[in-house]
Design a protein around this motif. Structure first.
Motif, mmCIF file in Angstrom:
data_model
loop_
_atom_site.group_PDB
_atom_site.id
_atom_site.type_symbol
_atom_site.label_atom_id
_atom_site.label_comp_id
_atom_site.label_asym_id
_atom_site.label_seq_id
_atom_site.Cartn_x
_atom_site.Cartn_y
_atom_site.Cartn_z
ATOM 1 N N TRP A 61 0.836 -1.201 0.000
ATOM 2 C CA TRP A 61 0.000 0.000 0.000
ATOM 3 C C TRP A 61 0.872 1.254 0.000
ATOM 4 O O TRP A 61 1.926 1.291 0.616
ATOM 5 C CB TRP A 61 -0.913 0.033 1.222
ATOM 6 N N LYS A 62 0.386 2.264 -0.704
ATOM 7 C CA LYS A 62 1.038 3.586 -0.662
ATOM 8 C C LYS A 62 -0.044 4.653 -0.542
ATOM 9 O O LYS A 62 -1.012 4.675 -1.297
ATOM 10 C CB LYS A 62 1.869 3.848 -1.923
ATOM 11 N N HIS A 63 0.106 5.538 0.443
ATOM 12 C CA HIS A 63 -0.854 6.610 0.681
ATOM 13 C C HIS A 63 -0.161 7.957 0.471
ATOM 14 O O HIS A 63 0.957 8.169 0.958
ATOM 15 C CB HIS A 63 -1.415 6.550 2.104
ATOM 16 N N THR A 99 -4.755 6.546 -2.468
ATOM 17 C CA THR A 99 -4.211 5.278 -1.988
ATOM 18 C C THR A 99 -3.982 4.349 -3.176
ATOM 19 O O THR A 99 -4.874 4.168 -4.004
ATOM 20 C CB THR A 99 -5.175 4.609 -0.989
ATOM 21 N N ASN A 100 -2.774 3.791 -3.259
ATOM 22 C CA ASN A 100 -2.436 2.829 -4.307
ATOM 23 C C ASN A 100 -2.201 1.451 -3.687
ATOM 24 O O ASN A 100 -1.589 1.351 -2.613
ATOM 25 C CB ASN A 100 -1.155 3.242 -5.046
ATOM 26 N N TYR A 101 -2.680 0.427 -4.370
ATOM 27 C CA TYR A 101 -2.410 -0.951 -3.947
ATOM 28 C C TYR A 101 -1.693 -1.673 -5.081
ATOM 29 O O TYR A 101 -2.223 -1.807 -6.188
ATOM 30 C CB TYR A 101 -3.704 -1.685 -3.596
ATOM 31 N N THR A 102 -0.477 -2.139 -4.813
ATOM 32 C CA THR A 102 0.324 -2.812 -5.841
ATOM 33 C C THR A 102 -0.189 -4.229 -6.061
ATOM 34 O O THR A 102 -0.165 -5.064 -5.148
ATOM 35 C CB THR A 102 1.807 -2.850 -5.426
ATOM 36 N N MET A 103 -0.639 -4.518 -7.265
ATOM 37 C CA MET A 103 -1.155 -5.848 -7.606
ATOM 38 C C MET A 103 -0.034 -6.794 -7.997
ATOM 39 O O MET A 103 -0.079 -7.991 -7.718
ATOM 40 C CB MET A 103 -2.155 -5.735 -8.768
ATOM 41 N N SER A 104 0.984 -6.258 -8.678
ATOM 42 C CA SER A 104 2.097 -7.088 -9.147
ATOM 43 C C SER A 104 3.386 -6.287 -9.069
ATOM 44 O O SER A 104 3.516 -5.261 -9.733
ATOM 45 C CB SER A 104 1.845 -7.559 -10.584
ATOM 46 N N LYS A 105 4.320 -6.749 -8.242
ATOM 47 C CA LYS A 105 5.583 -6.030 -8.103
ATOM 48 C C LYS A 105 6.485 -6.229 -9.316
ATOM 49 O O LYS A 105 7.339 -5.390 -9.617
ATOM 50 C CB LYS A 105 6.298 -6.490 -6.834
ATOM 51 N N TYR A 110 -0.830 -1.314 -10.414
ATOM 52 C CA TYR A 110 -1.518 -1.014 -9.154
ATOM 53 C C TYR A 110 -2.926 -0.495 -9.428
ATOM 54 O O TYR A 110 -3.244 -0.024 -10.520
ATOM 55 C CB TYR A 110 -0.729 0.025 -8.343
ATOM 56 N N THR A 111 -3.775 -0.618 -8.412
ATOM 57 C CA THR A 111 -5.091 0.013 -8.436
ATOM 58 C C THR A 111 -5.027 1.220 -7.507
ATOM 59 O O THR A 111 -4.180 1.275 -6.606
ATOM 60 C CB THR A 111 -6.193 -0.951 -7.970
ATOM 61 N N PHE A 112 -5.922 2.168 -7.724
ATOM 62 C CA PHE A 112 -5.871 3.364 -6.889
ATOM 63 C C PHE A 112 -7.273 3.883 -6.575
ATOM 64 O O PHE A 112 -8.243 3.621 -7.287
ATOM 65 C CB PHE A 112 -5.052 4.477 -7.569
ATOM 66 N N GLY A 113 -7.351 4.618 -5.475
ATOM 67 C CA GLY A 113 -8.540 5.374 -5.106
ATOM 68 C C GLY A 113 -8.110 6.809 -4.878
ATOM 69 O O GLY A 113 -7.104 7.068 -4.193
ATOM 70 N N HIS A 114 -8.816 7.750 -5.460
ATOM 71 C CA HIS A 114 -8.386 9.147 -5.457
ATOM 72 C C HIS A 114 -9.541 10.059 -5.077
ATOM 73 O O HIS A 114 -10.687 9.849 -5.485
ATOM 74 C CB HIS A 114 -7.862 9.534 -6.853
ATOM 75 N N LYS A 137 0.210 2.074 -13.682
ATOM 76 C CA LYS A 137 1.400 1.256 -13.901
ATOM 77 C C LYS A 137 2.642 2.123 -13.888
ATOM 78 O O LYS A 137 2.610 3.277 -14.339
ATOM 79 C CB LYS A 137 1.297 0.532 -15.247
ATOM 80 N N ARG A 138 3.724 1.569 -13.352
ATOM 81 C CA ARG A 138 5.027 2.235 -13.430
ATOM 82 C C ARG A 138 5.659 1.840 -14.752
ATOM 83 O O ARG A 138 6.156 0.724 -14.934
ATOM 84 C CB ARG A 138 5.907 1.842 -12.254
ATOM 85 N N TRP A 139 5.652 2.771 -15.690
ATOM 86 C CA TRP A 139 6.102 2.467 -17.047
ATOM 87 C C TRP A 139 7.617 2.562 -17.200
ATOM 88 O O TRP A 139 8.189 1.991 -18.138
ATOM 89 C CB TRP A 139 5.427 3.423 -18.025
#
Length: 202
Positions: A61-63, A99-105, A110-114, A137-139
């Motif tokens: 998680w990242k906030h 808030t971001n939730y990483t689905m695959s490192k 990631y999914t996010f709520g804003h 996604k981190r491109w």
């Protein structure tokens, strides 16, 4: 002597005081900025801007929380009495949380709520707010540099001063680029836009 004094006054009148502090420990990172400006021209004015950016990471998680405040006061002269007074000519604050939730490192998806809220005293709205969820996604990532991009769906709630609340469905697009310049200095550029799904509402 007169020339030197005049230059000193000009420099003093355009004086801008800026301070920025950053903090990082374990999973917390934050920065605070404050800038003050006084303009001594035909119409004197004072400006103040404050920005607070906090980031917290925990497992997947990242906030992120952002507060942005702007204030301006302009000197007005009464045409009849000549009396000088300062009046507020701009007052705006902006609050954002995500808030971001990483689905695959491995693929860095990631999914996010804003959510965001804006209160601009001198705009045509009492407030403007938006809420969205989506995918990102981190491109690009190389060393201390990275680029994230995301897209999502949501809705906005805007309250005009002379009308009822306006509800709209929106598409949110956003991106973040960050690069470490020095050990304690980071360059961060963000972009975000909330687009109404109905073309006549943009």
């Amino acid at each position: 002597m007169r020339l030197t004094l005049k230059r000193t006054i000009i420099i003093a009148s355009l004086l801008s005081i800026f301070s920025a502090t950053s903090y990082a420990e374990d999973n917390f990172r934050g920065s605070a900025e404050l800038s003050l400006m006084y303009k001594d021209k035909s119409q004197k004015e004072f400006q103040a801007k404050h920005r607070l950016d906090i980031e917290h990471k925990w497992d997947d998680w990242k906030h992120n929380y952002l507060l942005d405040v702007f204030f301006k006061s302009t000197q007005k002269v009464d045409p009849e009495t000549g009396e000088k007074n300062y009046e507020t000519s701009a007052q705006k604050w902006y609050l954002m949380a995500q808030t971001n939730y990483t689905m695959s490192k491995t693929s860095k998806q990631y999914t996010f709520g804003h959510m965001s809220y804006t209160d601009d005293r001198f705009s045509n709205y009492d407030y403007q707010s938006s809420y969205a969820v989506g995918y990102g996604k981190r491109w690009f990532e190389f060393g201390d540099s990275y680029f994230d991009a995301e897209i999502g769906l949501g809705f906005s709630m805007d309250k005009p001063k002379l009308d009822d609340v306006e509800n709209k469905s929106i598409v949110r697009i956003a991106s973040t680029f960050e690069r470490k310049l020095l050990s304690d200095i980071d360059f961060k550029q963000t972009f975000g836009a909330d687009l109404a799904t109905q073309s006549d509402e943009n």
